[in-house]
Design a protein around this motif. Structure first.
Motif, short mmCIF file in Angstrom:
data_model
loop_
_atom_site.label_atom_id
_atom_site.label_comp_id
_atom_site.label_asym_id
_atom_site.label_seq_id
_atom_site.Cartn_x
_atom_site.Cartn_y
_atom_site.Cartn_z
N THR A 205 9.63 -40.79 -21.21
CA THR A 205 9.08 -40.02 -22.32
C THR A 205 10.20 -39.44 -23.16
OG1 THR A 205 9.07 -37.89 -21.15
CG2 THR A 205 7.13 -39.33 -20.85
N GLU A 207 10.37 -36.35 -24.07
CA GLU A 207 10.77 -35.05 -23.52
C GLU A 207 11.79 -35.22 -22.41
OE1 GLU A 207 8.83 -30.98 -21.62
OE2 GLU A 207 7.63 -32.31 -22.91
N ASP A 229 6.69 -41.50 -32.93
CA ASP A 229 5.99 -40.78 -33.99
C ASP A 229 6.85 -39.58 -34.38
OD1 ASP A 229 4.01 -38.26 -34.53
OD2 ASP A 229 3.20 -40.12 -35.38
N GLU A 231 6.54 -36.83 -36.31
CA GLU A 231 6.05 -35.45 -36.21
C GLU A 231 5.91 -35.02 -34.75
OE1 GLU A 231 2.88 -34.07 -38.62
OE2 GLU A 231 3.41 -35.36 -40.33
N GLU A 232 5.42 -35.92 -33.91
CA GLU A 232 5.31 -35.58 -32.50
C GLU A 232 6.71 -35.41 -31.89
OE1 GLU A 232 3.75 -34.54 -28.90
OE2 GLU A 232 2.84 -34.64 -30.89
N ARG A 235 7.81 -31.96 -32.59
CA ARG A 235 7.14 -30.99 -31.73
C ARG A 235 7.76 -30.97 -30.33
NH1 ARG A 235 2.57 -33.55 -34.20
NH2 ARG A 235 1.57 -32.18 -35.75
N VAL A 236 8.06 -32.17 -29.81
CA VAL A 236 8.68 -32.25 -28.48
C VAL A 236 10.07 -31.61 -28.52
CG1 VAL A 236 9.55 -33.80 -26.71
CG2 VAL A 236 7.36 -34.30 -27.82
#
Length: 463
Positions: A205, A207, A229, A231-232, A235-236
């Motif tokens: 992943t 993260e 992605d 934007e994701e 966020r991560v």
């Protein structure tokens, strides 16, 4: 073999012919750019330091003679006169970092004719290539309008040496750092870098990738957020940075897509996560045009990483440069070929306010408010001063850019200033043209003795 081998074959054949003919009088060659590339309002002089290193060390040794003989399919004894040839002349040049215009000499070499001829290829190569890259880099700094610019070009430059030069020239023009570790260490400039998409892909992943990267880097980190992605990914990255308390000094990097829109969205997400100090770095096929567009649209990008397009000066990868004989043994000479006319005689360029430059003869007095650009940097084959530092070059460039008309600094459709020609130089051009016309119509003069030619027997044209 020595660096004397880094030359075109015809330089060797001409130097040999000059030696055989006894033509060893002082010759002056002028190196200049005929016309600026499209979308260039100025050039930044660069490449001088390596050219001076080459000239200071130039010495034709036994192995060089062997290779010359082999290349020319001649007995070694025929090339023996070249053995021991070294550079003993003078160089006058525009210091690195100064702005130059079309037609202005960047450098003039005065030395015995065979020496000055043999130096052509290497000197022209260095000044042409490095001036092109430095000019591109300077435009990136202008486009960034105060935002840091860093060099990411090494992987796609035309060889490691070109990558080193790109890093140095970026630093010379105001870049904040380079990804090139060797260049950073040698030049004393910041080494910068983030991570590749392959690093993210190697972990299950994003993260996990970000946390693993942070464990190896205890200070501020930069996460590449557009592997999947974007934007994701932001966020991560925000979650990891907040969990690890790594906000100040850290960044996210955007490497693809609509960078302006993505930067605005990333900024909003970071701010909402309570990370206003996390910066945004943009990369991905950037050059001065893309940077200019992003700055003008107000994209919240903090740092611009430029690579391939700048490292190879993609839109203008070469200069219309030339290294031409302008005087031999006190006799001014010029070329009259269509579209390639050259002006005779050693020259000086006088800079006046607003880059209203005047190209003049070397021994002319400066016009009002005129300051000479060419300085004596080598005498009797030796440097006259220590190597210029990057700080000195940056200061020169900053001062010249401040004086350059705003229209010449534009990224798109710039208007380059045009240098004018002094009256004495114009008069010399007319006299030499007239003399050439008279010589063409005159009977060929007989040779008058060993080592003497009709070429060398002409009376000098007064300046």
């Amino acid at each position: 073999m020595s660096d004397a081998m880094t030359t075109d074959l015809y330089e060797v054949t001409m130097a040999m012919s000059y030696l055989r003919e006894g033509m060893i009088g002082p010759a002056t060659f002028s190196l200049f750019v005929r016309e600026l590339p499209p979308d260039r309002g100025f050039l930044v002089a660069a490449g001088l330091e390596l050219a001076l290193d080459y000239l200071a060390d130039l010495l034709v040794g036994p192995e060089d003679v062997d290779v010359f003989a082999s290349a020319l399919h001649q007995p070694r004894r025929d090339l023996q006169p070249l053995l021991g040839l070294e550079f003993t002349g003078e160089v006058r040049a525009v210091p690195e970092g100064r702005i130059v215009l079309a037609g202005e000499p960047l450098l003039e070499v005065t030395a015995p004719l065979p020496q000055a001829q043999l130096a052509e290829t290497y000197v022209l190569n260095q000044l042409s290539h490095q001036t092109a890259i430095a000019s591109k880099a300077a435009r990136c700094v202008l486009a960034a309008a105060g935002h840091p610019v860093v060099d990411f070009s090494l992987r796609r430059t035309h060889g490691p040496q070109a990558g080193f030069q790109a890093a140095r020239l970026g630093a010379l023009t105001g870049f904040a750092g380079t990804s090139n570790v060797a260049a950073a260490a040698i030049l004393g400039i910041p080494a910068v870098g983030t991570m590749a998409h392959s690093f993210v892909e190697a972990f299950p992943t994003e993260e996990q990738a970000f946390r693993a990267f942070a464990r190896s880097h205890p200070g501020p980190v930069t996460f590449l957020v557009d592997t999947y992605d974007t934007e994701e990914g932001v966020r991560v990255a925000a979650r990891v940075l907040r969990d690890l308390d790594r906000g100040p000094g850290s960044a996210v990097r955007l490497d693809s897509g609509d960078l302006g829109t993505l930067a605005a969205r990333a900024r909003a997400l970071l701010d909402a996560a309570g990370l206003p100090d996390v910066r945004i770095t943009a990369s991905g096929s950037l050059d001065e045009y893309a940077v200019d567009d992003l700055v003008r649209c107000g994209a919240p990008i903090d740092t611009y990483a430029v690579g391939t397009r700048v490292g190879v000066s993609a839109d203008a990868p070469y200069l219309d440069s030339a290294y031409k004989l302008v005087e031999y043994d006190g006799r001014p000479v010029m070329k009259l070929s269509s579209a390639k006319v050259t002006a005779p005689g050693p020259k000086q360029v006088f800079r006046r306010p607003g880059c209203a430059d005047v190209i003049a003869l070397a021994d002319e007095q400066p016009p009002e408010e005129g300051r000479p650009l060419l300085e004596t940097v080598m005498w009797d084959g030796r440097r006259t001063a220590a190597r210029a530092t990057l700080d000195e070059c940056r200061e020169r460039l900053a001062a010249d850019l401040a004086e350059l008309p705003s229209a010449a600094r534009r990224i798109r459709a710039p208007v380059a200033p045009r240098a004018t020609v002094s009256e004495p130089l114009s008069a010399l051009v007319s006299r030499v043209r007239r003399r050439i016309g008279e010589e063409k119509s005159a009977p060929t003069a007989p040779r008058t003795g060993s080592g003497q030619t009709a070429f060398g027997s002409h009376r000098s044209v007064p300046k």
